[in-house]
Design a protein around this motif. Structure first.
Motif, short mmCIF file in Angstrom:
data_model
loop_
_atom_site.label_atom_id
_atom_site.label_comp_id
_atom_site.label_asym_id
_atom_site.label_seq_id
_atom_site.Cartn_x
_atom_site.Cartn_y
_atom_site.Cartn_z
N TRP A 113 29.25 26.00 2.24
CA TRP A 113 28.33 24.93 2.58
C TRP A 113 27.67 25.12 3.94
O TRP A 113 26.70 24.48 4.25
CB TRP A 113 29.03 23.58 2.50
N TYR B 3 21.83 34.44 -2.78
CA TYR B 3 21.47 33.61 -1.64
C TYR B 3 20.17 34.01 -0.97
O TYR B 3 19.44 33.15 -0.49
CB TYR B 3 22.59 33.62 -0.60
N ARG C 119 27.30 26.26 -3.20
CA ARG C 119 27.30 25.42 -1.99
C ARG C 119 28.61 24.66 -1.82
O ARG C 119 28.94 24.25 -0.72
CB ARG C 119 26.11 24.47 -2.02
#
Length: 160
Positions: free
Chosen positions: A22, A53, A18
């Motif tokens: 982000w 992810y 992240r």
């Protein structure tokens, strides 16, 4: 049990990812899909990021199809299986090796029947040039097989 290890790894790595990514957007995935079998077809440019992810951001338990040659060492084999990775056999893996995919496809159908996800790299290989290569047919075989084996009532979704 396997999911807890994988989820812990994803969350740990996700904290660091992240910092670099982000602003992440998921296209083609709706909240309604969380309770349905989903086949994710991803390109090979993000070899390691997408498998991290997708479960993090969707909350789905997923199985990954990974090229079979990386399963050769017994310790690596156990690690990959523990992270729900299954070998997918290609022509380059040997003349008769692709027949082994029938078992792998059935395992994928079992996972889909449990309302889980399957991730497949439909290009089958990667290249440093950023372009879409011809897609392999494994994802279609898995999706159709899952429906066929469940009298076309499974409602499998394919998300490119």
């Amino acid at each position: 049990m396997w999911w807890y290890y994988y989820e812990a790894l994803c969350r740990f790595v996700g904290v660091f990812l992240r910092f670099f990514h982000w602003d992440i957007k998921i296209n083609g995935f709706d909240e309604d899909l969380r309770n349905r079998p989903v086949v994710f077809i991803i390109n090979h440019q993000n070899t390691f990021l997408d498998p991290l992810y997708i479960p993090l951001l969707t909350g789905l338990h997923v199985t990954f199809l990974t090229r079979a040659d990386v399963f050769k060492l017994p310790i690596v084999d156990r690690i990959l299986y523990s992270f729900q990775m299954l070998p997918i056999f290609r022509i380059r893996d040997g003349a008769g090796s692709r027949r082994k995919n029938n078992y792998i496809f059935k395992k994928c159908v079992e996972r889909l029947a449990q309302k889980e996800g399957v991730i497949i790299f439909a290009e089958g290989s990667h290249d440093l040039r950023r372009h879409l290569r011809p897609l392999k047919t494994g994802f279609a075989k898995i999706a159709f097989l899952s429906e066929e084996m469940h009298d076309w009532d499974l409602d499998t979704i394919v998300v490119p």
